[in-house]
Design a protein around this motif. Sequence first.
Motif, mmCIF file in Angstrom:
data_model
loop_
_atom_site.group_PDB
_atom_site.id
_atom_site.type_symbol
_atom_site.label_atom_id
_atom_site.label_comp_id
_atom_site.label_asym_id
_atom_site.label_seq_id
_atom_site.Cartn_x
_atom_site.Cartn_y
_atom_site.Cartn_z
ATOM 1 N N THR A 104 0.964 -1.187 0.094
ATOM 2 C CA THR A 104 -0.170 -0.019 0.063
ATOM 3 C C THR A 104 0.817 1.142 -0.070
ATOM 4 O OG1 THR A 104 -0.041 -0.004 2.497
ATOM 5 C CG2 THR A 104 -2.065 -1.197 1.374
ATOM 6 N N THR A 133 2.795 -1.709 4.970
ATOM 7 C CA THR A 133 3.273 -1.206 3.716
ATOM 8 C C THR A 133 4.412 -1.955 3.193
ATOM 9 O OG1 THR A 133 3.946 0.938 2.393
ATOM 10 C CG2 THR A 133 4.724 0.770 4.701
ATOM 11 N N TYR A 187 -1.483 4.990 6.398
ATOM 12 C CA TYR A 187 -1.419 3.650 5.884
ATOM 13 C C TYR A 187 -2.490 2.805 6.790
ATOM 14 C CZ TYR A 187 3.235 4.832 4.367
ATOM 15 O OH TYR A 187 4.371 5.258 3.765
#
Length: 184
Positions: free
Chosen positions: A38, A131, A107
């Motif tokens: 992400t 992430t 995130y």
Amino acid sequence: MPSSSAGIVTGLVTAALVTIGVLAHQASDGVPGDLGRTRATTSPAPGATKAPRDRRHPDALPAGSGTGERVVYSVDDDRVWLVGPGNGVRRTFGVSPGTVDPAPGVYTVTSRSNQVTGSDGVPIEHVVRFTGAEGVAVGFSAAVDGSTSKPDPDRRTGGIRESRADGDAMWEFATIGRQVVVVP
């Protein structure tokens, strides 16, 4: 085709699509964090410059680190805050970062693993990934042996190590979809 046959076909197709969706969801739990990497959805608020924000209270939650229930991670201070409703800090603790830091931003937790072997070869538990950076998954974890030693600087690692007690708290708090705010 008679209408009853069309209904059966429609039912079978629907069942097949639901099954595929369930299997895809289950498979995503075992995917390495950097595959579905992400990106930060937003930057931290302008006031979130460098932690600690309050020299008299270094454990204080950084100003401008968002709102709502979330995990806040300060890259510069190697500190985490688990923030509950109403901006109440449930727990804060120091961590030992890997050699690869996530960029500041917002995130969400994308995957979790109860027990795996870390990229440094150490058995780890309560892995919470949010992430990826420089080709490695980035997330929080605790070494099964309780160690929080500094990683080998010659290896790219994204594991942010916690004590086992802090790892237990993170595991309970940071479920899939939980917001993670990274500040400098």
